[in-house]
Scaffold this active site. Structure first.
Site: not given
Ligand SMILES: *Cc1c(COP(=O)(O)O)cnc(C)c1O
Length: 360
Positions: A36, A129
């Site tokens: 990414k 998260r």
């Protein structure tokens, strides 16, 4: 030659991947190469695969799409949006998930497309998260997933040190293994994957603390920057300069270090402050905050410091440099993780691959 440019050394990417892969192999851990930070650039991804990554992983389907021709499995790292499930089953073989609603939609879409989409269920071990936090919920969700067609639960995963800064330890990762064992017993299924986190789990390899059973790490930063991220230490022998940003000087003049006149706000609405260092040799480079945050670049010439910048200008102090810079000369920088991310994302920064392997 076009500037600004970021040069990506494919040899170094492959070398770093190989070195981490070797460390992992001693513990029966495989690495998913995380693409990414460089927007899924296929040639950089190839260097990861050549270095031993057995899966390519990215948080965005758009990037996985660029990797569709690789014959390794593609893993979607960010929990799928329900609105994108049709793309997810098309371009990802595996996805990380924590929401039953989404998994049901993936199942439906996978059946329509006649594929089996693999699921790694995320467990939140405290970083807060993604992932299921409550153990009972994990069992309930697994009970539902095993009834679904089109999807296959292949393992459990966790992510740490991303939001809460929680450091992966033997203790918290063991928890993942315990949950896996319970699930395997209760549902009489086998889970092949225990995905034990990202570059912040690497320190556990170095100290032989990684619990047995953890057999996958999803690694991005450690490959591109040669550092583990729990403590920020460089990993021995790895390269921290796989990505180098080079910019061109468009103005070079001696000027004071304090602006003249009444001081209001800068281009970003902040009140600027200055240190008086007298008259300095100031260079302007043609790059700006639209491309990269100034705190994310480190001059290779250690005698250069950064004054600041605006959207399209970077102002540097060349006074102490031993080189005699002129207008048109180039100034290069190492990049932090954020620096790689934003320069690779900026369409104004040219991407140049160096040390490509000759095609065999
Ligand atoms: C980004 C990401 C990774 C890779 O993290 P690095 O620190 O770059 O190794 C792994 N897992 C998930 C879920 C991610 O979002």
């Amino acid at each position: 030659m076009t500037y600004p440019r970021v040069e990506i050394d494919l040899n170094k990417i492959e070398y770093n991947t190989k070195a981490i892969h070797n460390k992992c192999r001693d513990f029966n851990v495989e690495i998913a190469g995380v693409t990414k930070v460089f927007c899924g650039h296929p040639e950089i991804a190839k260097a990861m695969v050549d270095g031993g990554a057995y899966i390519l992983a990215d948080s965005r389907v758009e990037n996985l799409k660029k990797l569709k021709d690789f014959d390794v499995d593609k893993l979607l790292l960010r929990l799928p949006m329900i609105s994108e499930v049709s793309e997810v089953v098309k371009y990802a073989d595996i996805s990380l998930n924590s929401e039953l609603e989404t998994i049901k939609k993936l199942s439906k879409m996978a059946i329509e497309n006649n594929v089996i989409h693999k699921i790694i269920l995320m467990v939140d071990l405290g970083d807060l998260r993604e992932g299921i936090f409550i153990e009972d919920e994990i069992f309930t969700v697994v009970g539902e997933i095993v009834k679904l067609k089109g999807v296959k639960l292949i393992g459990l995963g966790t992510n740490l040190t991303c939001y809460g800064g929680v450091i992966p330890r033997k203790e918290n990762l063991k928890k993942l293994r315990e949950i896996k064992n319970k699930i395997e017993e209760s549902y009489n299924i086998e889970l092949e994957i225990l995905s034990g986190g990202n570059s912040s789990s690497i320190h556990l390899l170095e100290t032989s603390q990684i619990p047995t059973g953890i057999n996958q790490l999803r690694i991005g930063e450690a490959i591109v920057l040669g550092r583990e991220t729990a403590f920020g230490n460089l990993i021995d022998d790895l390269h921290d300069d796989c990505f180098i940003l080079t910019t061109e000087i468009i103005e070079l003049k001696e000027k004071p270090s304090i602006p003249i006149g009444e001081i209001g706000m800068d281009a970003f609405g902040n009140e600027p402050s200055f240190i008086d260092k007298g008259i300095r040799k100031r260079g302007i480079c043609a790059i700006g905050k639209q491309d990269v945050d100034i705190s994310d670049i480190i001059p290779l010439d250690i005698n250069i410091t950064i004054f600041g910048g605006s959207s399209d200008h970077l102002i540097i102090d060349l006074t102490d440099s031993l080189s005699n810079y002129k207008v048109g000369d180039k100034v290069s920088f190492k990049l932090s993780y954020g620096g790689i991310l934003s320069t690779m994302t900026s369409p104004y920064v040219h991407k140049v691959l160096i040390n490509k392997k000759h095609s065999k």
